[in-house]
Design a protein around this motif. Sequence first.
Motif, mmCIF file in Angstrom:
data_model
loop_
_atom_site.group_PDB
_atom_site.id
_atom_site.type_symbol
_atom_site.label_atom_id
_atom_site.label_comp_id
_atom_site.label_asym_id
_atom_site.label_seq_id
_atom_site.Cartn_x
_atom_site.Cartn_y
_atom_site.Cartn_z
ATOM 1 N N ASP A 150 1.620 -11.365 -6.395
ATOM 2 C CA ASP A 150 2.205 -10.543 -5.336
ATOM 3 C C ASP A 150 1.061 -9.909 -4.550
ATOM 4 O OD1 ASP A 150 3.432 -8.697 -3.702
ATOM 5 O OD2 ASP A 150 4.732 -7.868 -5.258
ATOM 6 N N PRO A 151 0.787 -10.377 -3.331
ATOM 7 C CA PRO A 151 -0.378 -9.879 -2.584
ATOM 8 C C PRO A 151 -0.245 -8.423 -2.145
ATOM 9 C CG PRO A 151 0.961 -11.288 -1.190
ATOM 10 C CD PRO A 151 1.533 -11.400 -2.576
ATOM 11 N N ARG A 152 0.955 -7.864 -2.251
ATOM 12 C CA ARG A 152 1.118 -6.448 -1.914
ATOM 13 C C ARG A 152 0.587 -5.551 -3.025
ATOM 14 N NH1 ARG A 152 7.434 -6.776 -1.166
ATOM 15 N NH2 ARG A 152 7.008 -7.907 -3.113
ATOM 16 N N LYS A 153 0.475 -6.118 -4.232
ATOM 17 C CA LYS A 153 0.075 -5.313 -5.381
ATOM 18 C C LYS A 153 -1.214 -5.799 -6.041
ATOM 19 C CE LYS A 153 4.932 -4.375 -6.583
ATOM 20 N NZ LYS A 153 5.963 -4.519 -7.652
ATOM 21 N N HIS A 156 -6.230 -7.879 -4.123
ATOM 22 C CA HIS A 156 -6.743 -7.444 -2.827
ATOM 23 C C HIS A 156 -8.246 -7.719 -2.758
ATOM 24 C CE1 HIS A 156 -3.285 -4.269 -2.479
ATOM 25 N NE2 HIS A 156 -2.863 -5.520 -2.390
ATOM 26 N N GLU A 167 -5.201 -6.745 1.850
ATOM 27 C CA GLU A 167 -4.284 -7.685 1.209
ATOM 28 C C GLU A 167 -4.758 -9.109 1.498
ATOM 29 O OE1 GLU A 167 -0.195 -7.103 2.186
ATOM 30 O OE2 GLU A 167 -0.135 -5.040 1.421
ATOM 31 N N PRO A 169 -3.290 -12.670 0.711
ATOM 32 C CA PRO A 169 -2.214 -13.507 0.157
ATOM 33 C C PRO A 169 -2.671 -14.918 -0.195
ATOM 34 C CG PRO A 169 -1.547 -12.424 2.204
ATOM 35 C CD PRO A 169 -3.031 -12.267 2.093
ATOM 36 N N ASN A 185 -12.343 -8.412 -6.177
ATOM 37 C CA ASN A 185 -10.882 -8.429 -6.094
ATOM 38 C C ASN A 185 -10.288 -7.391 -7.031
ATOM 39 O OD1 ASN A 185 -11.724 -11.675 -6.107
ATOM 40 N ND2 ASN A 185 -10.421 -11.015 -4.410
#
Length: 263
Positions: A150-153, A156, A167, A169, A185
């Motif tokens: 999940d690139p929102r969490k 990064h 973010e 993705p 990351n």
Amino acid sequence: MGTVIDLWVALPLYSPYDSFPFVTNHRRGSFIPVTGGISHGGGQKRPGNLAMPTTRRRIFDKLRANKDIRRACGFQSSIFRAFGPKLFVDYVNHLQPLFEHDPSLRHNFSNSILPTVTFNLGPKSVTFEHADELNRPLGWCFVTNDGHFDPRKSAHLYLKQLKLVVEFPPTSTSAFPSAVIEHGNTPLGPDETRYAITQYAPGGLFRWVKYGFKTSKQLLAQKGGAALKAMYDGLPGQRRADGLDLFSKVDELASDHAACFSK
């Protein structure tokens, strides 16, 4: 990439993960890196193709032959040409003579200017904070993300000197000077995976070409070598100024493209 490439699934040579025959704990993290291409530095007397054991070579060649990976690496090179036209041409002007001078050097991808690639095969490719000090300082490092997270969490990209956390993705690509910006990351979740394709250029290749296909030590050993080296290196601060001039500003991109490629 048009579709997500799960590099681990694409390489059913070794399973499960803990049977993979490579050391996975290293200074950049706990994952499996496979690197191939051209190297120069760390005491090498001349540029050469990176050596690797037979098993690693099989895996590298399988990855390099994958059409989706070739497309991703070509896309990275296209980004370079689009957003760094002057720097891209500078790479051509150094690397083309390098390959012409030594036909034994093998280029990874015919559709990419970048001479070296690392595949981070995970399954959890989370890099510790680091800078790639052997890469060309003004050169760009291109990273294409992949995996299931999940690139929102998670995962990064953080760039220390720029004080940015971005973010990142799956299937997206970033480009930045990895030799001078410390980066890494953020962690993954328990059931998440991340892989990456990274292309770059060792700084020693450019110095080798500039010094007339010699190391600094070899250049200084020849008659008049000190004067030649001083001429190649330029005045204090000149290399920095020349390097910065190879970066295009947004409002200069169109004119820089015309100057670089409309011939």
